[in-house]
Design an enzyme around this catalytic site. Structure first.
Site, mmCIF file in Angstrom:
data_model
loop_
_atom_site.group_PDB
_atom_site.id
_atom_site.type_symbol
_atom_site.label_atom_id
_atom_site.label_comp_id
_atom_site.label_asym_id
_atom_site.label_seq_id
_atom_site.Cartn_x
_atom_site.Cartn_y
_atom_site.Cartn_z
ATOM 1 N N CYS A 49 0.788 -1.120 -0.101
ATOM 2 C CA CYS A 49 -0.107 -0.041 -0.112
ATOM 3 C C CYS A 49 0.765 1.126 0.155
ATOM 4 O O CYS A 49 1.556 1.475 0.956
ATOM 5 C CB CYS A 49 -0.938 0.109 1.217
ATOM 6 S SG CYS A 49 -2.024 1.427 1.655
ATOM 7 N N CYS A 53 0.522 3.823 -6.058
ATOM 8 C CA CYS A 53 -0.614 3.151 -5.599
ATOM 9 C C CYS A 53 -0.625 1.664 -6.346
ATOM 10 O O CYS A 53 -0.759 1.645 -7.429
ATOM 11 C CB CYS A 53 -2.046 3.874 -5.758
ATOM 12 S SG CYS A 53 -3.414 3.177 -5.412
#
Length: 243
Positions: free
Chosen positions: A73, A161
């Site tokens: 993440c 991302c």
């Protein structure tokens, strides 16, 4: 040999890009994947919330007896790097690995980053790239078309991302062949694989276990679609943690 599993977690499905990459590098590894779908999106949370979530997610996956953790993440990697670095189980974020991947891109043109609002707001990608690389441009998920248009002249764009990995081919087609894409998820998986190999900690078995804080059935269906095969087992439901 160490047959304990590798733990991987993300806010949702994006981290599965890292899981696929690790599976290709080390097919025999046992993997536990946690998708915190009950609390997404992470990109709209405050730094304080993200730091608390990082601790909670690490504790949840560590309790499964993992030997290493990949925090797949970019939002947590950029907002809670100190927490990841200090955690007693070896933990790898995708920010440092992704920036390392950008360092080897040849040329003198601009470098771009596509990341969540919280990642961009933290300034972590900016600081790391300024220190390690030449130049860069920073974009945000919420203004994806504008960011991509601005980065058409970049030598390379970092997919900061991991959810961008799901649409990587579309992004590559939009930017064109002159712009290289660097996947933070793939770089993160490579960093974990290298750590395990160097330290003689690779395993065998290839088992997979999925955890989801949202609807486990929905997660299992989506994961199976993304992986291109049926999930090894249905995702197990875990409680949504308060922050």
């Amino acid at each position: 040999m160490d047959n304990r599993p590798v733990g991987i977690f993300d806010s949702g499905l994006g981290g599965l890009t890292a899981m696929k990459a690790l599976r290709e590098l080390l097919p025999g590894e046992n993997i536990i994947y946690f998708g915190d779908t009950g609390r997404l999106p992470y990109g709209e949370k405050s730094r304080g919330q993200l730091e608390r979530m990082a601790v909670q997610d690490l504790e949840l996956i560590a309790a499964c007896g993992v030997k290493a953790i990949l925090v797949a993440c970019g939002t947590l990697s950029s907002n809670a790097a100190g927490i990841l670095d200090a955690y007693p189980v070896p933990s790898f974020g995708v920010l440092k690995a992704g920036v390392a991947g950008m360092r080897i891109i040849p040329g003198t043109g601009a470098l771009g980053v596509l990341a969540t609002e919280a990642s961009v707001r933290s300034g972590a990608f900016e600081r790391a790239l300024r220190k390690a690389c030449r130049r860069f441009r920073s974009g945000c998920c919420r203004v994806l078309p504008m960011s991509l248009s601005a980065d058409r002249i970049a030598d390379a764009v970092l997919l900061g991302c991991t959810h961008y990995g799901i649409i990587e081919r579309a992004i590559a087609d939009f930017l064109g062949a002159k712009t290289a894409l660097v996947s933070a998820a793939t770089c993160g998986a490579a960093a974990v694989a290298q750590y395990l190999i160097v330290n003689g900690m690779t395993g065998e078995g290839g088992r997979e276990r999925f955890l989801a804080s949202g609807d486990p059935a929905a997660f299992t269906r989506a994961a199976s679609t993304f992986l291109g095969r049926a999930a090894a087992q249905a995702a197990e439901a875990v409680p949504v943690m308060e922050i």
